[in-house]
Structure formats: C-alpha cells, structure tokens
Design a protein around this motif. Structure first.
Motif, PDB file in Angstrom:
ATOM      1  N   ASN A  88      34.002  23.872  78.020  1.00  0.00           N
ATOM      2  CA  ASN A  88      32.544  23.997  78.037  1.00  0.00           C
ATOM      3  C   ASN A  88      32.120  25.458  77.864  1.00  0.00           C
ATOM      4  O   ASN A  88      31.147  25.749  77.164  1.00  0.00           O
ATOM      5  CB  ASN A  88      31.966  23.418  79.329  1.00  0.00           C
ATOM      6  CG  ASN A  88      30.470  23.279  79.267  1.00  0.00           C
ATOM      7  OD1 ASN A  88      29.917  22.773  78.299  1.00  0.00           O
ATOM      8  ND2 ASN A  88      29.795  23.753  80.307  1.00  0.00           N
ATOM      9  N   ALA A  89      32.851  26.368  78.481  1.00  0.00           N
ATOM     10  CA  ALA A  89      32.544  27.790  78.322  1.00  0.00           C
ATOM     11  C   ALA A  89      32.705  28.210  76.860  1.00  0.00           C
ATOM     12  O   ALA A  89      31.867  28.933  76.312  1.00  0.00           O
ATOM     13  CB  ALA A  89      33.434  28.630  79.230  1.00  0.00           C
ATOM     14  N   VAL A  90      33.759  27.735  76.212  1.00  0.00           N
ATOM     15  CA  VAL A  90      33.979  28.062  74.806  1.00  0.00           C
ATOM     16  C   VAL A  90      32.879  27.441  73.937  1.00  0.00           C
ATOM     17  O   VAL A  90      32.369  28.084  73.011  1.00  0.00           O
ATOM     18  CB  VAL A  90      35.382  27.598  74.357  1.00  0.00           C
ATOM     19  CG1 VAL A  90      35.559  27.749  72.857  1.00  0.00           C
ATOM     20  CG2 VAL A  90      36.450  28.385  75.104  1.00  0.00           C
ATOM     21  N   ALA A  91      32.501  26.198  74.229  1.00  0.00           N
ATOM     22  CA  ALA A  91      31.431  25.542  73.469  1.00  0.00           C
ATOM     23  C   ALA A  91      30.108  26.299  73.626  1.00  0.00           C
ATOM     24  O   ALA A  91      29.341  26.429  72.667  1.00  0.00           O
ATOM     25  CB  ALA A  91      31.264  24.097  73.930  1.00  0.00           C
ATOM     26  N   GLN A  92      29.854  26.802  74.816  1.00  0.00           N
ATOM     27  CA  GLN A  92      28.623  27.563  75.033  1.00  0.00           C
ATOM     28  C   GLN A  92      28.647  28.888  74.267  1.00  0.00           C
ATOM     29  O   GLN A  92      27.599  29.404  73.892  1.00  0.00           O
ATOM     30  CB  GLN A  92      28.384  27.804  76.524  1.00  0.00           C
ATOM     31  CG  GLN A  92      27.992  26.561  77.277  1.00  0.00           C
ATOM     32  CD  GLN A  92      26.659  25.992  76.828  1.00  0.00           C
ATOM     33  OE1 GLN A  92      25.751  26.700  76.416  1.00  0.00           O
ATOM     34  NE2 GLN A  92      26.541  24.672  76.912  1.00  0.00           N
ATOM     35  N   LEU A  93      29.831  29.438  74.033  1.00  0.00           N
ATOM     36  CA  LEU A  93      29.922  30.643  73.192  1.00  0.00           C
ATOM     37  C   LEU A  93      29.437  30.346  71.779  1.00  0.00           C
ATOM     38  O   LEU A  93      28.763  31.161  71.158  1.00  0.00           O
ATOM     39  CB  LEU A  93      31.368  31.159  73.143  1.00  0.00           C
ATOM     40  CG  LEU A  93      31.839  31.974  74.326  1.00  0.00           C
ATOM     41  CD1 LEU A  93      33.322  32.305  74.185  1.00  0.00           C
ATOM     42  CD2 LEU A  93      31.030  33.244  74.478  1.00  0.00           C
ATOM     43  N   ALA A  94      29.787  29.156  71.291  1.00  0.00           N
ATOM     44  CA  ALA A  94      29.350  28.778  69.950  1.00  0.00           C
ATOM     45  C   ALA A  94      27.847  28.515  69.911  1.00  0.00           C
ATOM     46  O   ALA A  94      27.216  28.661  68.870  1.00  0.00           O
ATOM     47  CB  ALA A  94      30.117  27.547  69.481  1.00  0.00           C
ATOM     48  N   VAL A 105      24.460  31.856  81.391  1.00  0.00           N
ATOM     49  CA  VAL A 105      24.404  31.269  82.738  1.00  0.00           C
ATOM     50  C   VAL A 105      25.412  30.135  82.854  1.00  0.00           C
ATOM     51  O   VAL A 105      26.145  30.031  83.854  1.00  0.00           O
ATOM     52  CB  VAL A 105      22.968  30.785  83.069  1.00  0.00           C
ATOM     53  CG1 VAL A 105      22.950  29.932  84.313  1.00  0.00           C
ATOM     54  CG2 VAL A 105      22.039  31.970  83.207  1.00  0.00           C
ATOM     55  N   VAL A 106      25.495  29.273  81.850  1.00  0.00           N
ATOM     56  CA  VAL A 106      26.435  28.149  81.896  1.00  0.00           C
ATOM     57  C   VAL A 106      27.879  28.648  81.882  1.00  0.00           C
ATOM     58  O   VAL A 106      28.729  28.105  82.586  1.00  0.00           O
ATOM     59  CB  VAL A 106      26.165  27.157  80.736  1.00  0.00           C
ATOM     60  CG1 VAL A 106      27.254  26.104  80.648  1.00  0.00           C
ATOM     61  CG2 VAL A 106      24.819  26.496  80.930  1.00  0.00           C
ATOM     62  N   ILE A 107      28.157  29.676  81.120  1.00  0.00           N
ATOM     63  CA  ILE A 107      29.514  30.249  81.111  1.00  0.00           C
ATOM     64  C   ILE A 107      29.858  30.775  82.495  1.00  0.00           C
ATOM     65  O   ILE A 107      30.976  30.567  82.996  1.00  0.00           O
ATOM     66  CB  ILE A 107      29.635  31.349  80.030  1.00  0.00           C
ATOM     67  CG1 ILE A 107      29.571  30.717  78.639  1.00  0.00           C
ATOM     68  CG2 ILE A 107      30.922  32.142  80.197  1.00  0.00           C
ATOM     69  CD1 ILE A 107      29.392  31.715  77.507  1.00  0.00           C
ATOM     70  N   ALA A 108      28.919  31.442  83.152  1.00  0.00           N
ATOM     71  CA  ALA A 108      29.158  31.930  84.523  1.00  0.00           C
ATOM     72  C   ALA A 108      29.404  30.766  85.483  1.00  0.00           C
ATOM     73  O   ALA A 108      30.294  30.833  86.341  1.00  0.00           O
ATOM     74  CB  ALA A 108      27.982  32.781  84.987  1.00  0.00           C
ATOM     75  N   ILE A 109      28.639  29.698  85.339  1.00  0.00           N
ATOM     76  CA  ILE A 109      28.841  28.523  86.194  1.00  0.00           C
ATOM     77  C   ILE A 109      30.210  27.912  85.936  1.00  0.00           C
ATOM     78  O   ILE A 109      30.912  27.522  86.881  1.00  0.00           O
ATOM     79  CB  ILE A 109      27.707  27.487  85.961  1.00  0.00           C
ATOM     80  CG1 ILE A 109      26.394  28.019  86.528  1.00  0.00           C
ATOM     81  CG2 ILE A 109      28.058  26.147  86.598  1.00  0.00           C
ATOM     82  CD1 ILE A 109      25.180  27.179  86.168  1.00  0.00           C
ATOM     83  N   ASP A 110      30.615  27.837  84.672  1.00  0.00           N
ATOM     84  CA  ASP A 110      31.938  27.296  84.351  1.00  0.00           C
ATOM     85  C   ASP A 110      33.051  28.129  84.983  1.00  0.00           C
ATOM     86  O   ASP A 110      34.037  27.589  85.486  1.00  0.00           O
ATOM     87  CB  ASP A 110      32.131  27.220  82.836  1.00  0.00           C
ATOM     88  CG  ASP A 110      31.328  26.103  82.207  1.00  0.00           C
ATOM     89  OD1 ASP A 110      31.086  25.085  82.889  1.00  0.00           O
ATOM     90  OD2 ASP A 110      30.944  26.243  81.032  1.00  0.00           O
TER      91      ASP A 110
END
Length: 168
Positions: A88-94, A105-110
């Motif tokens: 999910n963190a990688v997907a949010q990078l995209a 924020v989502v990467i931090a939560i992940d």
C-alpha cells in the motif's frame, strides 16, 4: 498459532480498516470525480483515474479484510497485513502526484502499521513451556526479592590480612 489480544493488535487492525475504507473512498472519487485530484489524467503515472479508482477500491476492501483478520491473532494474518501495508505504501507513491499530502499521510500510517505488527506483539497462547518458564521466572524473582537476607561470611584469618601464625 494465536496470540493474546493486546493494544497493538487493536490499534493496527483499526489503522488497517480505516486505511482500507479511505482507499475505497479515494477509489470512488477517482472513478466518479477525477477533477477532484491535483494532477490531470495525462500527468498520472501508469494508469488513468478510472483504472486507479477500481484498483484502489478493490485494494481498500483487501485492507479492510486484512484488518479484520489481524483481530483473529493468527500469524498468517499478521504476515499478510505486513505485506499489504508495504504494498500500500508503494501504491501510494505511484498516486503521490494526484494527492500529495494524503499519500504522504497514508505512507506514514502504513509504516506505523508495519511497526505495530513487528514490534508490539504479545507472546503466543498455548505454548505451555513458555508459560511455565515465565511463571517459574516470576516466582524465582519473587522469592529472591522477599527472602530474608543472609549475613555475608566472615573473612578467615590469613597471613595476608596481617595475622601472624606462631611457630612453636
């Protein structure tokens, strides 16, 4: 193998469920209102908004299921949640160009979910040997703390301590 429920388990499960629901909402927004996002479809990496919307929506459902599975306390659910959070963190990078602040924020939560799944987890339930050894360690420590202190042995007389032996 199951574990006893603890605060980390509930915390991680809640974060996974919330992140999953937000991914579903983000996916629906990408499908129905692509003008909501910062970037235009031509600036998106890899996929257009409609495809991202479907992908994020399905991914959100998977994250919610993983959060509910973590509540079971099983080891497979824990490993699955770690893998899904990393992906999910990688997907949010995209998706970073479309919603920069939210993606960060989502990467931090992940990352917090991964930490909670790897660092804050209790011992396993049903492992009788570890339960017995923990109980024995506790009892030994309790006895040591509450036993009456013993007097230290007195030093013996010796030539090194200034006592001389008589030669008769």
């Amino acid at each position: 193998m199951r574990t006893q429920a603890n605060g980390w388990q509930y915390f991680v499960a809640t974060l996974l469920i919330v992140t999953g629901v937000i991914n579903v909402i983000q996916g629906l927004a990408a499908i129905f209102t692509p003008g909501f996002f910062v970037a235009t479809e031509t600036q998106m990496l890899i996929l257009e908004y409609g495809a991202w919307g479907v992908l994020l929506g399905l991914w959100g459902v998977v994250l919610v299921a993983a959060g509910l599975a973590v509540l079971s306390g099983s080891a497979w659910a824990r490993v699955l949640a770690i893998v899904l959070s990393a992906l999910n963190a990688v997907a949010q990078l995209a998706f970073l160009i479309a919603m920069p602040l939210w993606s960060v924020v989502v990467i931090a939560i992940d990352i917090l979910v991964i930490y909670g799944l790897t660092a804050g987890w209790p011992i396993t339930v049903g492992d009788d040997d570890s339960e017995r050894s923990r109980e024995a360690s506790y009892q030994a420590g309790y006895r040591a703390a509450h036993d009456r202190p013993r007097a230290a042995p007195r030093p013996t007389s010796s030539p090194e301590h200034g006592h001389q032996q008589s030669n008769n």
